[in-house]
Scaffold this motif. Structure first.
Motif, PDB file in Angstrom:
ATOM      1  N   SER A 192       0.850  -1.185   0.000  1.00  7.26           N
ATOM      2  CA  SER A 192       0.000   0.000   0.000  1.00  7.26           C
ATOM      3  C   SER A 192       0.894   1.247   0.000  1.00  7.26           C
ATOM      4  CB  SER A 192      -0.965   0.012   1.185  1.00  7.26           C
ATOM      5  OG  SER A 192      -0.429  -0.641   2.281  1.00  7.26           O
ATOM      6  N   LEU A 193       0.286   2.370  -0.278  1.00  8.76           N
ATOM      7  CA  LEU A 193       0.971   3.656  -0.380  1.00  8.76           C
ATOM      8  C   LEU A 193       2.237   3.586  -1.238  1.00  8.76           C
ATOM      9  CD1 LEU A 193       0.757   4.547   3.428  1.00  8.76           C
ATOM     10  CD2 LEU A 193      -0.826   5.278   1.632  1.00  8.76           C
ATOM     11  N   PRO A 194       2.146   2.980  -2.422  1.00  7.47           N
ATOM     12  CA  PRO A 194       3.360   2.885  -3.242  1.00  7.47           C
ATOM     13  C   PRO A 194       3.800   4.244  -3.758  1.00  7.47           C
ATOM     14  CG  PRO A 194       1.472   2.169  -4.528  1.00  7.47           C
ATOM     15  CD  PRO A 194       0.961   2.446  -3.125  1.00  7.47           C
ATOM     16  N   VAL A 195       5.082   4.487  -3.680  1.00  8.42           N
ATOM     17  CA  VAL A 195       5.649   5.733  -4.190  1.00  8.42           C
ATOM     18  C   VAL A 195       6.892   5.394  -5.004  1.00  8.42           C
ATOM     19  CG1 VAL A 195       6.694   7.958  -3.596  1.00  8.42           C
ATOM     20  CG2 VAL A 195       4.855   7.049  -2.177  1.00  8.42           C
ATOM     21  N   ALA A 196       7.030   6.040  -6.158  1.00 11.66           N
ATOM     22  CA  ALA A 196       8.247   5.872  -6.953  1.00 11.66           C
ATOM     23  C   ALA A 196       8.682   7.241  -7.434  1.00 11.66           C
ATOM     24  CB  ALA A 196       7.979   4.950  -8.140  1.00 11.66           C
ATOM     25  N   ASP A 197       9.946   7.558  -7.278  1.00  9.39           N
ATOM     26  CA  ASP A 197      10.443   8.822  -7.820  1.00  9.39           C
ATOM     27  C   ASP A 197      11.891   8.660  -8.258  1.00  9.39           C
ATOM     28  OD1 ASP A 197      12.204   9.695  -5.444  1.00  9.39           O
ATOM     29  OD2 ASP A 197      10.266   9.283  -4.528  1.00  9.39           O
ATOM     30  N   VAL A 198      12.332   9.599  -9.069  1.00 13.33           N
ATOM     31  CA  VAL A 198      13.709   9.510  -9.567  1.00 13.33           C
ATOM     32  C   VAL A 198      14.515  10.744  -9.181  1.00 13.33           C
ATOM     33  CG1 VAL A 198      13.373   7.936 -11.512  1.00 13.33           C
ATOM     34  CG2 VAL A 198      12.924  10.368 -11.810  1.00 13.33           C
ATOM     35  N   ASP A 199      15.784  10.498  -8.947  1.00  9.18           N
ATOM     36  CA  ASP A 199      16.739  11.548  -8.585  1.00  9.18           C
ATOM     37  C   ASP A 199      17.965  11.393  -9.467  1.00  9.18           C
ATOM     38  OD1 ASP A 199      15.931  13.163  -6.465  1.00  9.18           O
ATOM     39  OD2 ASP A 199      16.259  11.528  -5.029  1.00  9.18           O
ATOM     40  N   PRO A 200      18.441  12.493 -10.033  1.00  9.09           N
ATOM     41  CA  PRO A 200      19.680  12.374 -10.803  1.00  9.09           C
ATOM     42  C   PRO A 200      20.912  12.402  -9.895  1.00  9.09           C
ATOM     43  CG  PRO A 200      18.845  14.619 -10.916  1.00  9.09           C
ATOM     44  CD  PRO A 200      17.876  13.849 -10.062  1.00  9.09           C
ATOM     45  N   VAL A 201      21.940  11.700 -10.317  1.00 12.42           N
ATOM     46  CA  VAL A 201      23.270  11.868  -9.728  1.00 12.42           C
ATOM     47  C   VAL A 201      24.191  12.140 -10.903  1.00 12.42           C
ATOM     48  CG1 VAL A 201      25.164  10.819  -8.432  1.00 12.42           C
ATOM     49  CG2 VAL A 201      22.804  10.210  -7.880  1.00 12.42           C
ATOM     50  N   ASP A 202      24.663  13.365 -11.012  1.00 14.60           N
ATOM     51  CA  ASP A 202      25.498  13.733 -12.152  1.00 14.60           C
ATOM     52  C   ASP A 202      26.937  13.872 -11.695  1.00 14.60           C
ATOM     53  OD1 ASP A 202      23.370  13.827 -13.966  1.00 14.60           O
ATOM     54  OD2 ASP A 202      22.770  15.791 -13.200  1.00 14.60           O
ATOM     55  N   VAL A 203      27.808  13.153 -12.338  1.00 19.16           N
ATOM     56  CA  VAL A 203      29.229  13.260 -12.018  1.00 19.16           C
ATOM     57  C   VAL A 203      29.983  13.577 -13.304  1.00 19.16           C
ATOM     58  CG1 VAL A 203      29.165  11.733 -10.017  1.00 19.16           C
ATOM     59  CG2 VAL A 203      29.526  10.761 -12.270  1.00 19.16           C
ATOM     60  N   THR A 204      31.224  13.989 -13.164  1.00 23.62           N
ATOM     61  CA  THR A 204      32.040  14.214 -14.356  1.00 23.62           C
ATOM     62  C   THR A 204      33.345  13.445 -14.209  1.00 23.62           C
ATOM     63  OG1 THR A 204      33.140  16.179 -13.474  1.00 23.62           O
ATOM     64  CG2 THR A 204      31.113  16.551 -14.749  1.00 23.62           C
ATOM     65  N   TYR A 205      33.875  13.086 -15.376  1.00 19.17           N
ATOM     66  CA  TYR A 205      35.134  12.350 -15.413  1.00 19.17           C
ATOM     67  C   TYR A 205      36.099  13.077 -16.338  1.00 19.17           C
ATOM     68  CZ  TYR A 205      33.181   8.264 -13.102  1.00 19.17           C
ATOM     69  OH  TYR A 205      32.637   7.421 -12.180  1.00 19.17           O
ATOM     70  N   GLY A 206      37.373  13.049 -15.993  1.00 22.65           N
ATOM     71  CA  GLY A 206      38.389  13.579 -16.882  1.00 22.65           C
ATOM     72  C   GLY A 206      38.599  12.660 -18.070  1.00 22.65           C
ATOM     73  N   ASN A 207      38.331  11.370 -17.856  1.00 26.79           N
ATOM     74  CA  ASN A 207      38.559  10.362 -18.878  1.00 26.79           C
ATOM     75  C   ASN A 207      37.465   9.299 -18.768  1.00 26.79           C
ATOM     76  OD1 ASN A 207      39.446   8.137 -20.349  1.00 26.79           O
ATOM     77  ND2 ASN A 207      41.588   8.484 -19.846  1.00 26.79           N
ATOM     78  N   PRO A 208      36.768   9.016 -19.875  1.00 29.08           N
ATOM     79  CA  PRO A 208      35.686   8.030 -19.779  1.00 29.08           C
ATOM     80  C   PRO A 208      36.173   6.629 -19.390  1.00 29.08           C
ATOM     81  CG  PRO A 208      35.978   8.769 -22.067  1.00 29.08           C
ATOM     82  CD  PRO A 208      36.850   9.631 -21.212  1.00 29.08           C
ATOM     83  N   MET A 209      37.470   6.347 -19.583  1.00 31.02           N
ATOM     84  CA  MET A 209      37.981   5.051 -19.141  1.00 31.02           C
ATOM     85  C   MET A 209      37.857   4.893 -17.622  1.00 31.02           C
ATOM     86  SD  MET A 209      38.839   3.333 -21.781  1.00 31.02           S
ATOM     87  CE  MET A 209      40.016   2.028 -21.477  1.00 31.02           C
ATOM     88  N   THR A 210      37.968   6.029 -16.914  1.00 32.04           N
ATOM     89  CA  THR A 210      37.815   5.976 -15.459  1.00 32.04           C
ATOM     90  C   THR A 210      36.383   5.595 -15.084  1.00 32.04           C
ATOM     91  OG1 THR A 210      39.349   7.833 -15.478  1.00 32.04           O
ATOM     92  CG2 THR A 210      38.442   7.203 -13.349  1.00 32.04           C
ATOM     93  N   LEU A 211      35.431   6.090 -15.883  1.00 35.21           N
ATOM     94  CA  LEU A 211      34.035   5.697 -15.660  1.00 35.21           C
ATOM     95  C   LEU A 211      33.891   4.182 -15.803  1.00 35.21           C
ATOM     96  CD1 LEU A 211      30.903   6.022 -15.486  1.00 35.21           C
ATOM     97  CD2 LEU A 211      30.927   6.575 -17.922  1.00 35.21           C
ATOM     98  N   LEU A 212      34.478   3.635 -16.865  1.00 36.51           N
ATOM     99  CA  LEU A 212      34.391   2.178 -17.064  1.00 36.51           C
ATOM    100  C   LEU A 212      35.029   1.433 -15.901  1.00 36.51           C
ATOM    101  CD1 LEU A 212      35.082   1.647 -20.889  1.00 36.51           C
ATOM    102  CD2 LEU A 212      32.914   2.002 -19.704  1.00 36.51           C
ATOM    103  N   ALA A 213      36.149   1.962 -15.408  1.00 32.43           N
ATOM    104  CA  ALA A 213      36.822   1.314 -14.275  1.00 32.43           C
ATOM    105  C   ALA A 213      35.931   1.348 -13.030  1.00 32.43           C
ATOM    106  CB  ALA A 213      38.159   1.995 -14.005  1.00 32.43           C
ATOM    107  N   ASP A 214      35.227   2.479 -12.825  1.00 33.70           N
ATOM    108  CA  ASP A 214      34.322   2.574 -11.674  1.00 33.70           C
ATOM    109  C   ASP A 214      33.152   1.595 -11.807  1.00 33.70           C
ATOM    110  OD1 ASP A 214      35.690   4.374 -10.149  1.00 33.70           O
ATOM    111  OD2 ASP A 214      34.495   6.124 -10.737  1.00 33.70           O
TER     112      ASP A 214
END
Lengths: 271, 62
Positions: A192-214
């Motif tokens: 009961s009382l179902p709730v769904a919402d979305v929140d962004p988390v925006d980060v930046t990378y100097g190199n997209p390879m670091t994103l893949l590593a994360d």
């Protein structure tokens, strides 16, 4: 079995097992999401003597819950035994458990909470039903999972590169639950009382390879069942990385990476 | 004592059931296993962590 198998659960487990040892170097998203879940729990004015942290990774959320919110018994489970070991080392009552076949007694928990794990479940309606059954009357289910806007830049860059280098695309990033469907899913599972919402988390990378590593470091790389079993060609990967840079780099040269956290909440009906 | 480090916590034990049948489990302290009689599977307990994954369970069938 007519339900489609979207995720290769054995692969999810392997990725998490591998990620466990160095998780702390890559867990910013888990830590951020755990903070946000705790914030939400702080708004709830009741106590939760028996709680389950479902899909606990290395215990990032469990560590924040212990001794708070009236929790007396906190069980932390993960599909990956290596992750469960980490959580246990942090003081948790840990178990290795598959979210698709939960090994917990029904009607015993006041709270089931989950930090960025349920987006890897194939049969989410089935899992939600099992979770609802674990809860006592007036129990709370609170979960954060990755939402549909997650890694949109990476998906675009990979698609561009595959089309250019290989003349076709394969699924790279997992499909996610849509916020519009989440409320109905909860309701169908008897919350009961179902709730769904979305929140962004925006980060930046100097190199997209670091994103893949994360991503790899969090065990969050592709585990789509129909993913290619072969490694991405080096040429395709390099092209994707430069496409990422060309399309998305900001004036400061840094690359944005968008994550979206879908938070779902439901209560079990009071007796 | 090293034994208390690896023993499964009784509070955890009483919250566990068989993931397949949802029925209670039998605790074999000597072998460190949780046994689901209906499906004849023994789930291992490693360093106090019950591994409740059917893929890791030992079959008890002949």
């Amino acid at each position: 079995m007519s339900d489609p198998i979207i995720f290769d659960r054995a692969q999810v487990r392997r990725q998490r097992d591998r990620a466990a040892a160095t998780l702390a170097e890559h867990d910013f998203l888990l830590q951020e999401s755990a903070d946000r879940l705790v914030d939400r729990l702080e708004d709830v004015t009741r106590s939760f003597p028996v709680a389950l942290d479902l899909g606990c990774h290395g215990g990032e959320l469990s560590g924040r819950l212990r001794g708070r919110f009236g929790i007396e018994t906190l069980v932390s489970s993960d599909l990956s035994p290596r992750m469960a070991e980490k959580a246990r080392a942090g003081g948790a009552l840990a178990a290795a458990a598959d979210e698709e076949t939960l090994p917990f007694a029904e009607g015993r928990f006041d709270l089931v909470i989950s930090n960025l794990s349920l987006h890897w479940v194939n049969d989410l309606p089935g899992t939600l039903l099992q979770i609802r059954r674990l809860l006592k009357p007036d129990g709370l289910f609170l979960a954060a999972m990755l939402g549909g806007e997650t890694l949109k830049e990476l998906r675009q860059a990979m698609m561009d590169a595959e089309l250019a280098e290989e003349g076709g695309v394969s699924p790279r990033v997992s499909p996610f639950v849509d916020v519009k469907d989440a409320g109905a899913l909860l309701q169908r599972a008897g919350f009961s009382l179902p709730v769904a919402d979305v929140d962004p988390v925006d980060v930046t990378y100097g190199n997209p390879m670091t994103l893949l590593a994360d991503l790899r470091g969090m065990g969050e790389t592709n585990a789509v069942a129909v993913r290619r079993k072969t490694l991405t060609r080096r040429g395709t990967l390099m092209r994707a990385m430069s496409a990422y840079q060309e399309r998305f780099a900001g004036p400061d040269g840094r690359m944005p990476a968008s994550f979206q956290i879908l938070t779902i909440t439901g209560w079990t009906p009071a007796k | 004592m090293p034994t208390t480090l690896t023993a499964i916590d009784p509070k955890l034990l009483e919250l566990l059931v068989c993931p397949l049948t949802k029925q209670p489990l039998r605790y074999d302290a000597e072998r460190q296993e949780l046994i689901s009689d209906a499906v004849q599977l023994a789930f291992p307990i490693r360093d106090g962590i019950p591994i409740m994954l059917p893929s890791e369970a030992r079959s008890l069938e002949e």
